[in-house]
Design a protein around this motif. Structure first.
Motif, PDB file in Angstrom:
ATOM      1  N   SER A   1       0.799  -1.224   0.000  1.00 35.35           N
ATOM      2  CA  SER A   1       0.000   0.000   0.000  1.00 35.35           C
ATOM      3  C   SER A   1       0.835   1.280   0.000  1.00 35.35           C
ATOM      4  N   TYR A   2       2.046   1.230   0.548  1.00 29.35           N
ATOM      5  CA  TYR A   2       2.898   2.424   0.625  1.00 29.35           C
ATOM      6  C   TYR A   2       4.023   2.410  -0.413  1.00 29.35           C
ATOM      7  N   ARG A   3       3.896   1.599  -1.424  1.00 31.78           N
ATOM      8  CA  ARG A   3       4.996   1.367  -2.360  1.00 31.78           C
ATOM      9  C   ARG A   3       5.487   2.629  -3.064  1.00 31.78           C
ATOM     10  N   ASN A   4       4.642   3.639  -3.243  1.00 31.97           N
ATOM     11  CA  ASN A   4       5.039   4.853  -3.957  1.00 31.97           C
ATOM     12  C   ASN A   4       5.672   5.901  -3.050  1.00 31.97           C
ATOM     13  N   LEU A   5       5.723   5.620  -1.744  1.00 32.87           N
ATOM     14  CA  LEU A   5       6.250   6.592  -0.787  1.00 32.87           C
ATOM     15  C   LEU A   5       7.574   6.065  -0.237  1.00 32.87           C
ATOM     16  N   ILE A   6       8.673   6.448  -0.899  1.00 33.54           N
ATOM     17  CA  ILE A   6      10.000   5.890  -0.628  1.00 33.54           C
ATOM     18  C   ILE A   6      10.983   7.020  -0.343  1.00 33.54           C
ATOM     19  N   ARG A   7      11.836   6.821   0.663  1.00 36.03           N
ATOM     20  CA  ARG A   7      12.856   7.812   1.005  1.00 36.03           C
ATOM     21  C   ARG A   7      14.097   7.629   0.120  1.00 36.03           C
ATOM     22  N   PRO A   8      14.915   8.692  -0.033  1.00 36.47           N
ATOM     23  CA  PRO A   8      16.116   8.616  -0.880  1.00 36.47           C
ATOM     24  C   PRO A   8      17.058   7.495  -0.444  1.00 36.47           C
ATOM     25  N   GLY A   9      17.641   6.819  -1.428  1.00 34.48           N
ATOM     26  CA  GLY A   9      18.582   5.749  -1.144  1.00 34.48           C
ATOM     27  C   GLY A   9      17.931   4.408  -0.896  1.00 34.48           C
ATOM     28  N   CYS A  10      16.598   4.361  -0.904  1.00 33.02           N
ATOM     29  CA  CYS A  10      15.872   3.111  -0.685  1.00 33.02           C
ATOM     30  C   CYS A  10      15.129   2.733  -1.960  1.00 33.02           C
ATOM     31  N   ALA A  11      14.824   1.471  -2.109  1.00 34.01           N
ATOM     32  CA  ALA A  11      14.154   1.005  -3.316  1.00 34.01           C
ATOM     33  C   ALA A  11      13.133  -0.064  -2.978  1.00 34.01           C
TER      34      ALA A  11
ATOM     35  N   VAL B   1       1.892 -15.627  -4.774  1.00 41.75           N
ATOM     36  CA  VAL B   1       1.817 -14.320  -4.113  1.00 41.75           C
ATOM     37  C   VAL B   1       0.482 -13.657  -4.451  1.00 41.75           C
ATOM     38  N   VAL B   2      -0.215 -13.212  -3.434  1.00 42.73           N
ATOM     39  CA  VAL B   2      -1.373 -12.344  -3.628  1.00 42.73           C
ATOM     40  C   VAL B   2      -0.972 -10.969  -3.122  1.00 42.73           C
ATOM     41  N   THR B   3      -0.975  -9.991  -4.017  1.00 49.65           N
ATOM     42  CA  THR B   3      -0.529  -8.645  -3.673  1.00 49.65           C
ATOM     43  C   THR B   3      -1.726  -7.723  -3.516  1.00 49.65           C
ATOM     44  N   VAL B   4      -1.701  -6.913  -2.475  1.00 54.15           N
ATOM     45  CA  VAL B   4      -2.771  -5.954  -2.216  1.00 54.15           C
ATOM     46  C   VAL B   4      -2.161  -4.561  -2.112  1.00 54.15           C
ATOM     47  N   GLY B   5      -2.808  -3.598  -2.754  1.00 50.14           N
ATOM     48  CA  GLY B   5      -2.327  -2.223  -2.703  1.00 50.14           C
ATOM     49  C   GLY B   5      -3.472  -1.247  -2.630  1.00 50.14           C
ATOM     50  N   SER B   6      -3.133   0.031  -2.639  1.00 47.38           N
ATOM     51  CA  SER B   6      -4.141   1.059  -2.403  1.00 47.38           C
ATOM     52  C   SER B   6      -3.824   2.315  -3.194  1.00 47.38           C
ATOM     53  N   PHE B   7      -4.865   2.971  -3.681  1.00 46.90           N
ATOM     54  CA  PHE B   7      -4.707   4.310  -4.248  1.00 46.90           C
ATOM     55  C   PHE B   7      -4.762   5.368  -3.150  1.00 46.90           C
ATOM     56  N   SER B   8      -5.181   4.968  -1.956  1.00 47.95           N
ATOM     57  CA  SER B   8      -5.364   5.914  -0.857  1.00 47.95           C
ATOM     58  C   SER B   8      -4.082   6.660  -0.523  1.00 47.95           C
ATOM     59  N   LYS B   9      -2.968   5.942  -0.431  1.00 50.21           N
ATOM     60  CA  LYS B   9      -1.713   6.558  -0.013  1.00 50.21           C
ATOM     61  C   LYS B   9      -1.037   7.284  -1.168  1.00 50.21           C
ATOM     62  N   SER B  10      -1.038   6.679  -2.355  1.00 49.08           N
ATOM     63  CA  SER B  10      -0.309   7.275  -3.480  1.00 49.08           C
ATOM     64  C   SER B  10      -1.012   8.493  -4.060  1.00 49.08           C
ATOM     65  N   LEU B  11      -2.345   8.578  -3.894  1.00 45.31           N
ATOM     66  CA  LEU B  11      -3.093   9.698  -4.468  1.00 45.31           C
ATOM     67  C   LEU B  11      -3.804  10.548  -3.412  1.00 45.31           C
ATOM     68  N   ALA B  12      -3.589  10.248  -2.134  1.00 44.90           N
ATOM     69  CA  ALA B  12      -4.183  11.022  -1.031  1.00 44.90           C
ATOM     70  C   ALA B  12      -5.704  11.020  -1.095  1.00 44.90           C
ATOM     71  N   ILE B  13      -6.285   9.823  -1.312  1.00 46.07           N
ATOM     72  CA  ILE B  13      -7.746   9.708  -1.412  1.00 46.07           C
ATOM     73  C   ILE B  13      -8.243   8.596  -0.475  1.00 46.07           C
ATOM     74  N   THR B  14      -7.850   8.660   0.771  1.00 39.78           N
ATOM     75  CA  THR B  14      -8.224   7.613   1.724  1.00 39.78           C
ATOM     76  C   THR B  14      -9.740   7.442   1.822  1.00 39.78           C
ATOM     77  N   GLY B  15     -10.488   8.524   1.722  1.00 42.48           N
ATOM     78  CA  GLY B  15     -11.933   8.440   1.859  1.00 42.48           C
ATOM     79  C   GLY B  15     -12.658   7.862   0.658  1.00 42.48           C
ATOM     80  N   TRP B  16     -11.975   7.736  -0.459  1.00 40.75           N
ATOM     81  CA  TRP B  16     -12.621   7.212  -1.668  1.00 40.75           C
ATOM     82  C   TRP B  16     -12.760   5.696  -1.615  1.00 40.75           C
TER      83      TRP B  16
END
Length: 402
Positions: free
Chosen positions: A208-218, A233-248
C-alpha cells in the motif's frame, strides 16, 4: 414462559477495536474542545489529491457512474494497474489477474478469507498493522508472531523457517511497513520467496505504501526478486496513499487467475464492486500524473523526515531506525517505560500515549497497536509547522521524565 435473549456471534469477540484509529479519534475530540493537539497518529497524507484527478470527477458522465460495474472493477482501471506493475516491477500480471477492491483493507480481507481455513497458521512479523491479526482471526486462522533479532524489524527467511509448523499456510509481508517504514531488500525477499516455494506456502504481500519511498531506498516485489513465486503471491495495494484519497475507498489486488477468480466471487457477495465514481475518476488520469504527484509528495516527506530527525538529535531517551518508506517513525521509548513523567508512572506505552496527549498535547500511536510494547509510531504526514510545534512539545516532555 421465560423469554430468552438473542446471542451474538463470537467472531467480533475474537478481535479488539483498532488502536491506530483510537489515538487519532482522541486527538480530534480534544481539538473539538479547543485544545491544540498535534496529531502524530495520522495515517493519511495531508495533501489534496492531484488536481487532474479532481478535474476528472467533474468530467464524468453520471449516467454511467452511478450504476453497478463489473465486480472485478472497471477494465480501464484494471489495465492501469496491470501496466503500472509491468512498468515499475518488471513483472507481468494481466488485467484479468487484477481486481479492484473497496480499499486495500477489503482486498486483504478477501485474500485472507480465500487463502486460509479454520486452524491454519499464518506467519505474521511483529511489529505489524493490527488489521492483519484481526482479519486472520476473523477467518479462523491463528496468527503466529515472527520477530526479528535485527534492529530493523524485518525477519529473515531463517527466522520465518523456525516458525513454520504442520499447519502453516501463509506468510504476511508488508513493504514499506506500517508502522516501521522498513522495506524488505531484494535478497531478503528472494530467500523468503524460495522458502515459501519449497514449503508450499502462500505469501500475502501488502504494498500500500509502495510509492512513498525515502532517498537511497528502493521498493521491490517478491516475484521480481524470485520469479518462481509469482502464482503463490497475492498482492494488495491502495490508491489511498499514493493519491491522497483515503476516503474514496479504492484498492486493488493481483495474483494468479485462479486466486483472483475466487476473490471476485467473495467480493460479489460482500461489496458487489468498489466505488464506481472513484473508479471512473482514477481511470481518467495518466501514469505520468501519478509519478509527478508522488515525486512532489516524496520531496516534501523527505523534508519532514529530516525535521523529525533533527529534533531527536542528542535525545538519549528515544532511539529509532531511519525509515525507508511510508511516513512513519517507530520510536523506541523503552528507556522511559518504568519511569515517571509529569509525576505519573509510565507502566506501558499505552499509558505514555495518554500522558503525552494530556500534558504535551501530542498524539502518538502506542506500540501495543502493532504488537510491540515499548515503542510508539509517529506519523510525519502532517505539515511542517505542526511537526515543529509537536516535536518541541515532545522533547520538552522528556525533561519531565524522572
Amino acid at each position: 414462559m421465560k423469554t430468552l435473549a438473542p446471542t451474538f456471534s463470537d467472531r467480533e469477540a475474537r478481535i479488539e477495536s483498532s488502536k491506530t484509529s483510537g489515538a487519532r479519534i482522541k486527538a480530534d475530540k480534544l481539538r473539538s474542545r479547543g485544545v491544540d493537539v498535534i496529531n502524530f497518529a495520522s495515517g493519511e497524507l495531508d495533501y489534496m489529491p492531484p488536481s487532474s484527478l479532481l478535474s476528472s470527477v467533474e468530467r464524468i458522465n453520471y449516467r454511467d457512474s452511478h450504476r453497478y460495474v463489473d465486480t472485478a472493477g472497471l477494465q480501464e482501471l484494471r489495465s492501469f494497474v496491470s501496466a503500472n506493475i509491468a512498468s515499475f516491477d518488471e513483472i507481468t500480471y494481466s488485467a484479468e489477474e487484477v481486481i479492484i477492491t473497496t480499499g486495500a483493507k477489503h482486498g486483504l480481507f478477501l485474500s485472507v478469507m480465500t487463502l486460509i481455513n479454520d486452524g491454519d497458521e499464518v506467519l505474521l512479523p511483529q511489529p505489524s498493522w493490527g488489521t492483519f491479526k484481526a482479519q486472520i482471526m476473523l477467518a479462523g486462522g491463528k496468527p503466529m508472531v515472527v520477530e526479528s533479532e535485527g534492529e530493523r524489524f524485518n525477519p529473515t527467511a531463517v527466522e520465518f523457517e523456525k516458525c513454520i509448523g504442520q499447519n502453516t499456510k501463509l506468510i504476511v509481508l508488508n513493504s514499506p511497513c506500517n508502522p516501521t517504514g522498513e522495506i524488505y531488500s531484494e535478497h531478503q525477499l528472494r530467500d523468503i520467496a524460495k522458502l515459501a516455494k519449497e514449503r508450499g506456502l502462500w505469501i500475502l504481500f501488502d504494498e500500500s505504501y509502495r510509492n512513498l519511498i525515502r532517498p537511497g531506498c528502493a521498493f521491490i516485489h517478491p516475484a521480481a526478486a524470485f520469479p518462481g513465486i509469482r502464482d503463490q503471491v497475492v498482492t494488495v495495494g491502495s490508491f489511498s496513499k499514493s493519491l491522497a484519497i483515503t476516503g474514496w475507498r479504492v484498492g486493488y489486488a493481483y495474483g494468479g487467475q485462479e486466486v483472483i477468480r475466487r476473490l471476485k466471487k467473495l467480493q460479489s457477495h460482500t461489496a458487489s464492486n468498489a466505488n464506481s465514481l472513484a473508479q471512473y475518476a482514477i481511470s481518467d488520469i495518466t501514469q505520468n500524473e501519478v509519478v509527478r504527484f508522488n515525486t512532489k509528495v516524496n520531496a516534501e516527506l523527505d523534508e519532514r523526515c529530516h525535521k523529525i530527525q533533527n529534533s531527536l538529535k542528542g535525545q538519549d531517551l528515544i532511539s529509532y531506525s531511519e525509515p525507508c518508506g511510508a511516513f512513519y517513525f517507530f520510536l523506541d521509548f523503552r528507556k522511559i517505560v518504568g519511569k515517571r513523567m509529569y509525576g505519573i508512572e509510565v507502566d506501558s506505552t499505552d499509558r505514555l500515549a495518554e500522558i503525552l496527549i494530556e500534558h504535551a498535547h501530542v498524539a502518538l500511536t502506542p506500540g501495543s497497536a502493532f504488537g510491540k510494547e515499548g515503542f510508539m509510531r509517529l506519523s510525519y504526514a502532517i505539515d511542517r509547522e505542526s511537526i515543529q510545534i509537536g516535536m518541541t512539545n515532545l522533547v520538552e516532555a522528556l525533561n519531565h521524565v524522572e
